[in-house]
Scaffold this motif. Structure first.
Motif, PDB file in Angstrom:
ATOM      1  N   MET A   1       8.565   4.122  -6.827  1.00  0.00           N
ATOM      2  CA  MET A   1       7.924   5.066  -6.683  1.00  0.00           C
ATOM      3  C   MET A   1       6.183   4.489  -5.157  1.00  0.00           C
ATOM      4  SD  MET A   1       8.193   5.585  -9.921  1.00  0.00           S
ATOM      5  CE  MET A   1       6.616   6.503 -10.073  1.00  0.00           C
ATOM      6  N   LEU A   2       6.537   6.173  -4.955  1.00  0.00           N
ATOM      7  CA  LEU A   2       5.344   5.898  -3.491  1.00  0.00           C
ATOM      8  C   LEU A   2       4.493   6.441  -4.124  1.00  0.00           C
ATOM      9  CD1 LEU A   2       8.222   8.163  -1.344  1.00  0.00           C
ATOM     10  CD2 LEU A   2       8.124   4.990  -1.293  1.00  0.00           C
ATOM     11  N   THR A   3       3.526   5.775  -2.896  1.00  0.00           N
ATOM     12  CA  THR A   3       1.527   6.082  -3.312  1.00  0.00           C
ATOM     13  C   THR A   3       1.884   7.150  -2.282  1.00  0.00           C
ATOM     14  OG1 THR A   3       1.677   4.665  -1.118  1.00  0.00           O
ATOM     15  CG2 THR A   3       0.854   4.046  -3.866  1.00  0.00           C
ATOM     16  N   VAL A   4       0.468   7.987  -1.988  1.00  0.00           N
ATOM     17  CA  VAL A   4       0.941   8.838  -1.101  1.00  0.00           C
ATOM     18  C   VAL A   4       0.927   8.975   0.283  1.00  0.00           C
ATOM     19  CG1 VAL A   4      -0.957  10.996  -0.418  1.00  0.00           C
ATOM     20  CG2 VAL A   4      -0.676  10.136  -2.484  1.00  0.00           C
ATOM     21  N   SER A   5       0.186   7.148   1.167  1.00  0.00           N
ATOM     22  CA  SER A   5       0.110   6.885   2.124  1.00  0.00           C
ATOM     23  C   SER A   5       1.407   6.259   2.190  1.00  0.00           C
ATOM     24  CB  SER A   5      -0.260   5.291   2.390  1.00  0.00           C
ATOM     25  OG  SER A   5      -1.896   5.508   2.055  1.00  0.00           O
ATOM     26  N   GLY A   6       2.359   6.165   1.278  1.00  0.00           N
ATOM     27  CA  GLY A   6       3.607   5.536   1.383  1.00  0.00           C
ATOM     28  C   GLY A   6       4.198   7.183   2.197  1.00  0.00           C
ATOM     29  N   LEU A   7       3.876   8.107   1.153  1.00  0.00           N
ATOM     30  CA  LEU A   7       5.152   9.186   1.595  1.00  0.00           C
ATOM     31  C   LEU A   7       4.474  10.127   2.970  1.00  0.00           C
ATOM     32  CD1 LEU A   7       6.885  11.703   0.010  1.00  0.00           C
ATOM     33  CD2 LEU A   7       4.759  13.110  -0.183  1.00  0.00           C
ATOM     34  N   VAL A   8       3.369   9.253   3.580  1.00  0.00           N
ATOM     35  CA  VAL A   8       3.458  10.395   5.162  1.00  0.00           C
ATOM     36  C   VAL A   8       3.669   9.103   5.728  1.00  0.00           C
ATOM     37  CG1 VAL A   8       1.227  10.540   6.031  1.00  0.00           C
ATOM     38  CG2 VAL A   8       0.551  11.317   3.599  1.00  0.00           C
ATOM     39  N   ARG A   9       3.729   7.898   5.496  1.00  0.00           N
ATOM     40  CA  ARG A   9       4.345   6.976   5.989  1.00  0.00           C
ATOM     41  C   ARG A   9       5.514   6.905   6.285  1.00  0.00           C
ATOM     42  NH1 ARG A   9       5.896   4.468   9.860  1.00  0.00           N
ATOM     43  NH2 ARG A   9       5.594   3.079  10.737  1.00  0.00           N
ATOM     44  N   LEU A  10       6.430   6.480   5.191  1.00  0.00           N
ATOM     45  CA  LEU A  10       7.669   6.782   5.004  1.00  0.00           C
ATOM     46  C   LEU A  10       8.700   7.921   4.865  1.00  0.00           C
ATOM     47  CD1 LEU A  10       8.404   3.482   2.396  1.00  0.00           C
ATOM     48  CD2 LEU A  10       8.497   3.341   4.861  1.00  0.00           C
TER      49      LEU A  10
ATOM     50  N   THR B   1       0.759  -0.915   0.096  1.00  0.00           N
ATOM     51  CA  THR B   1       0.043   0.180   0.070  1.00  0.00           C
ATOM     52  C   THR B   1       0.989   1.247   0.059  1.00  0.00           C
ATOM     53  OG1 THR B   1      -0.523  -0.180   2.583  1.00  0.00           O
ATOM     54  CG2 THR B   1      -1.464  -1.158   1.164  1.00  0.00           C
ATOM     55  N   LEU B   2       1.979   0.924   0.287  1.00  0.00           N
ATOM     56  CA  LEU B   2       3.482   2.279   0.114  1.00  0.00           C
ATOM     57  C   LEU B   2       3.662   2.295  -0.861  1.00  0.00           C
ATOM     58  CD1 LEU B   2       4.299   1.036   3.876  1.00  0.00           C
ATOM     59  CD2 LEU B   2       2.291   2.981   2.934  1.00  0.00           C
ATOM     60  N   VAL B   3       4.231   1.397  -1.448  1.00  0.00           N
ATOM     61  CA  VAL B   3       5.118   1.169  -2.448  1.00  0.00           C
ATOM     62  C   VAL B   3       4.139   0.795  -4.012  1.00  0.00           C
ATOM     63  CG1 VAL B   3       7.482   0.513  -3.221  1.00  0.00           C
ATOM     64  CG2 VAL B   3       7.191   1.175  -1.181  1.00  0.00           C
ATOM     65  N   GLN B   4       4.440   1.804  -4.994  1.00  0.00           N
ATOM     66  CA  GLN B   4       3.253   0.382  -6.164  1.00  0.00           C
ATOM     67  C   GLN B   4       4.625   0.414  -6.841  1.00  0.00           C
ATOM     68  OE1 GLN B   4       4.586   1.719  -9.684  1.00  0.00           O
ATOM     69  NE2 GLN B   4       2.461   0.583 -10.405  1.00  0.00           N
TER      70      GLN B   4
END
Length: 271
Positions: free
Chosen positions: A86-95, A13-16
């Motif tokens: 490639m980071l999803t929006v959730s990935g950017l916020v979480r990581l 869910t964090l990385v495409q």
């Protein structure tokens, strides 16, 4: 070599995906690489010689690019070889929490975000891995380790819920209701963690969907836009070309591989 590999299940869910681009012989040296605005962020690691920005400045060895609202240009060289997370929006916020305002439309040296130690460790580990499959494993390990060592921001769930609504084409008002905040609070959350407001992110989602449709030659490229004039204005402002003119241009190899012919990509990134 162009290749996409999936992340570990824990990162789904964090990385495409992990995108590999290699031109060690320099067949495309000096060519400008254009990328389009996307509702994703990118963590890039240069394994070979770093590319240069349009102004000639070399990009960092390991860099974080936040949400991209305008097209960007890079110059390829011989010995080019890099991998992009490639980071999803959730990935950017979480990581990479709280980096949105500083990384949106900017390429940051990862050392300025994580400290030099973790950035150098990632660079050396990726460089020693040799093959894409091993590199993907190194990236999995580094990202999962980071997940276990940093605390999730409390607002991450609200941002994810609101973003899912915007991705489906819902209004900002609906997104705010799903996140159980008002529009002003939602805007503050988005600005704080993504560097853009929900209206801007919805616009990026529309443009991205439209570009995907034009590149693939299927689907409704006006989906999400009120009419064709609205679509054309958005394309001109963010891409510098109309949909009709772009549909008649020859596709680059990167566009063909990652955007048009690769069912694993899911992102219209190369323009």
């Amino acid at each position: 070599m162009f290749k996409i590999l999936p992340p570990a299940r824990d990162l789904a869910t964090l990385v495409q995906g992990y995108w590999f681009v290699e031109d060690l012989p320099g067949d495309h040296a000096g060519a400008m690489i254009r990328t389009s605005p996307v509702p994703y962020a990118v963590l890039s690691v240069n394994i070979g010689r770093p590319n240069s920005e349009e102004n000639g400045r070399l990009v960092p060895d390991v860099a974080l690019l936040g949400l991209q609202s305008q097209n960007r240009s890079w110059c390829s060289w011989s010995d080019t070889y890099f991998v992009m997370v490639m980071l999803t929006v959730s990935g950017l916020v979480r990581l990479f929490s709280h980096t949105g305002p500083s990384s949106a439309d900017r390429l940051l040296d990862l050392g300025a975000v994580t400290g030099d130690g973790p950035a150098k460790s990632l660079k050396s580990s990726v460089g020693a891995a040799l093959t894409p499959l091993r590199i993907a494993g190194v990236l999995d390990q580094w990202l999962i380790s980071r997940l276990s060592n940093i605390q999730a921001v409390p607002e991450s769930r609200q941002i994810a819920m609101a973003h899912h609504a915007l991705h489906r084409g819902e209004t900002v008002e609906t997104a705010a209701k799903l996140a159980e905040v008002d529009r002003r609070q939602l805007n503050r959350l988005f600005q704080r963690h993504l560097g853009v407001g929900p209206k801007e992110l919805a616009s990026l989602e529309r443009l991205h969907s439209s570009l995907q449709s034009v590149q693939a030659g299927s689907g409704d490229s006006k989906n999400g836009f009120s009419d064709q004039a609205h679509q054309t204005r958005s394309w001109r402002r963010r891409l510098g070309v109309t949909p009709g003119a772009y549909s008649r241009t020859a596709r680059t190899q990167l566009t063909e591989h990652f955007g048009t012919n690769n069912p694993l990509s899911g992102i219209a990134y190369y323009f």
